[in-house]
Design a protein around this motif. Sequence first.
Motif, short mmCIF file in Angstrom:
data_model
loop_
_atom_site.label_atom_id
_atom_site.label_comp_id
_atom_site.label_asym_id
_atom_site.label_seq_id
_atom_site.Cartn_x
_atom_site.Cartn_y
_atom_site.Cartn_z
N VAL A 1 0.84 -1.20 0.00
CA VAL A 1 0.00 0.00 0.00
C VAL A 1 0.87 1.25 0.00
O VAL A 1 0.61 2.21 -0.75
CB VAL A 1 -0.95 -0.01 1.22
CG1 VAL A 1 -1.62 1.35 1.40
CG2 VAL A 1 -2.00 -1.10 1.07
N GLU A 2 1.91 1.25 0.81
CA GLU A 2 2.81 2.40 0.85
C GLU A 2 3.48 2.61 -0.50
O GLU A 2 3.60 3.74 -0.99
CB GLU A 2 3.87 2.19 1.94
CG GLU A 2 4.83 3.36 2.10
CD GLU A 2 5.84 3.14 3.22
OE1 GLU A 2 6.66 4.06 3.45
OE2 GLU A 2 5.82 2.06 3.83
N TRP A 3 3.90 1.52 -1.13
CA TRP A 3 4.54 1.61 -2.45
C TRP A 3 3.57 2.17 -3.49
O TRP A 3 3.95 3.00 -4.32
CB TRP A 3 5.02 0.23 -2.88
CG TRP A 3 5.72 0.24 -4.20
CD1 TRP A 3 7.04 0.50 -4.46
CD2 TRP A 3 5.12 -0.01 -5.49
NE1 TRP A 3 7.30 0.44 -5.80
CE2 TRP A 3 6.15 0.11 -6.46
CE3 TRP A 3 3.83 -0.34 -5.89
CZ2 TRP A 3 5.90 -0.07 -7.82
CZ3 TRP A 3 3.59 -0.52 -7.25
CH2 TRP A 3 4.61 -0.39 -8.20
N VAL A 4 2.31 1.76 -3.45
CA VAL A 4 1.30 2.25 -4.39
C VAL A 4 1.15 3.76 -4.26
O VAL A 4 1.09 4.48 -5.27
CB VAL A 4 -0.05 1.56 -4.16
CG1 VAL A 4 -1.18 2.28 -4.90
CG2 VAL A 4 0.01 0.10 -4.61
N HIS A 5 1.11 4.27 -3.02
CA HIS A 5 0.97 5.71 -2.81
C HIS A 5 2.20 6.48 -3.29
O HIS A 5 2.07 7.62 -3.78
CB HIS A 5 0.72 6.00 -1.33
CG HIS A 5 -0.65 5.60 -0.86
ND1 HIS A 5 -1.80 5.97 -1.52
CD2 HIS A 5 -1.05 4.86 0.20
CE1 HIS A 5 -2.86 5.47 -0.89
NE2 HIS A 5 -2.43 4.79 0.16
N GLU A 6 3.36 5.89 -3.16
CA GLU A 6 4.60 6.58 -3.51
C GLU A 6 4.99 6.41 -4.98
O GLU A 6 5.85 7.13 -5.49
CB GLU A 6 5.74 6.10 -2.62
CG GLU A 6 5.56 6.47 -1.15
CD GLU A 6 6.66 5.91 -0.27
OE1 GLU A 6 7.48 5.11 -0.79
OE2 GLU A 6 6.70 6.25 0.93
N ASN A 7 4.39 5.44 -5.67
CA ASN A 7 4.75 5.13 -7.05
C ASN A 7 3.49 4.97 -7.89
O ASN A 7 3.22 3.90 -8.45
CB ASN A 7 5.59 3.84 -7.11
CG ASN A 7 6.87 3.93 -6.31
OD1 ASN A 7 7.90 4.38 -6.81
ND2 ASN A 7 6.81 3.51 -5.05
N ALA B 1 2.46 6.05 -10.83
CA ALA B 1 2.58 5.69 -12.24
C ALA B 1 2.92 4.21 -12.41
O ALA B 1 2.33 3.51 -13.24
CB ALA B 1 3.64 6.56 -12.92
N GLY B 2 3.89 3.74 -11.62
CA GLY B 2 4.26 2.33 -11.70
C GLY B 2 3.12 1.42 -11.26
O GLY B 2 2.87 0.37 -11.87
N ALA B 3 2.41 1.82 -10.20
CA ALA B 3 1.28 1.03 -9.72
C ALA B 3 0.18 0.99 -10.78
O ALA B 3 -0.47 -0.04 -10.98
CB ALA B 3 0.75 1.61 -8.42
N ALA B 4 -0.03 2.12 -11.47
CA ALA B 4 -1.06 2.18 -12.51
C ALA B 4 -0.76 1.20 -13.63
O ALA B 4 -1.67 0.55 -14.17
CB ALA B 4 -1.17 3.60 -13.05
N GLU B 5 0.50 1.07 -14.00
CA GLU B 5 0.88 0.10 -15.03
C GLU B 5 0.53 -1.32 -14.59
O GLU B 5 -0.01 -2.11 -15.37
CB GLU B 5 2.38 0.20 -15.32
CG GLU B 5 2.81 1.47 -16.04
CD GLU B 5 2.39 1.47 -17.51
OE1 GLU B 5 2.07 0.39 -18.04
OE2 GLU B 5 2.40 2.57 -18.11
N LEU B 6 0.82 -1.63 -13.35
CA LEU B 6 0.52 -2.98 -12.84
C LEU B 6 -0.98 -3.21 -12.74
O LEU B 6 -1.46 -4.31 -13.01
CB LEU B 6 1.18 -3.18 -11.47
CG LEU B 6 2.70 -3.10 -11.43
CD1 LEU B 6 3.21 -3.30 -10.00
CD2 LEU B 6 3.31 -4.16 -12.35
#
Length: 349
Positions: free
Chosen positions: A274-280, A282-287
């Motif tokens: 969850v923390e990674w999604v908030h901080e990244n 654009a990358g999370a959107a690709e996934l």
Amino acid sequence: MKALKILALALALLLALSACGVIRSGDGPTQAAGGSSPAEEPAPETAPESPEEAPPEVPTLRVGALKGPTAMGLIRMIADGGVNRYTLAGSADELTPAFIKGDLDIICVPANLAAVLYNKTEGQIVTLAVNTLGVLYIVENGGESVRSMADLKGKTIAAAGKGSTPEFGLRYLLEQNGLDPDRDVAVDWKSEHAECVAALAAGTADIALLPQPFVTVAQGKLENLRVALDLTEEWDALDNGSAMITGVAVARRELVEERPELVDKFLMEYAESVEWVHENTAGAAELVAQNGIIESPAIAEKALPRCNIVCLTGQEMYEKLSGYLQVLAEAAPESVGGVLPRDDFYYGA
């Protein structure tokens, strides 16, 4: 003749003696007394080869989530793979039968459904975390008729999530604003949120109840679609001492009691995801797009900050979730399965 006989006898004796000498001095094996062969020297002992040790079995968790915010918070864990297996579904009805049968260990579902499952299984599930706060909105396509909850009187609303948070949250807010949910408003229930978006696009619906990220998806297709009401804001305006909660992660009690270390590891990785999604974003959107949750990375990137993705555990989870379920239970006991769950419903609280 006598001399010849003596000579022949001497030769015979000489040959006999030579033969005895060959036997005594030869290289072949000799027989031991009693006619048996001497014991052969044993072969040198060698240590038996130890079989290769099998690698320790790595436990696998079978996790199910809905195609929406509850799966978006898990997206890094899903993408990383690892030993866990993930199942994404369009509705909770696809996950709960497998969970009850024991084919899934952890599922992410609407908050009130967790309480229903707790009562249905006689306490055999435990809530691990709140994973999504309020994400429900009333949207209107090509109109300005809805500006308050009272404006929904006489309207037809396309919605999905009957029997879970969308239905009971909407009913509660309608009642708190002086409307009868069964008489003043018509709800056209769909099986999935994507069907509501399709109905708006086809013109068969003008008003819909949608969660993020489907609001953003619909706005990408319909330029005249606007957010008419934020149900989280409507809930907060009631000042009832609770917060609107959309989704939670629950586990089978058997897993929690027998393998708590697996549960704790899952929650740690979940919080990191969850923390990674908030901080990244654009990358999370690709996934998110790669895993079929939202078809467009650009739309997913817009939707993610609006999805209220969290990973609340322990006492914080207990306070927010118990307050929310208390409000639902007072308004409609069936929304939580008849009675409120006991404290063993909350992991680590």
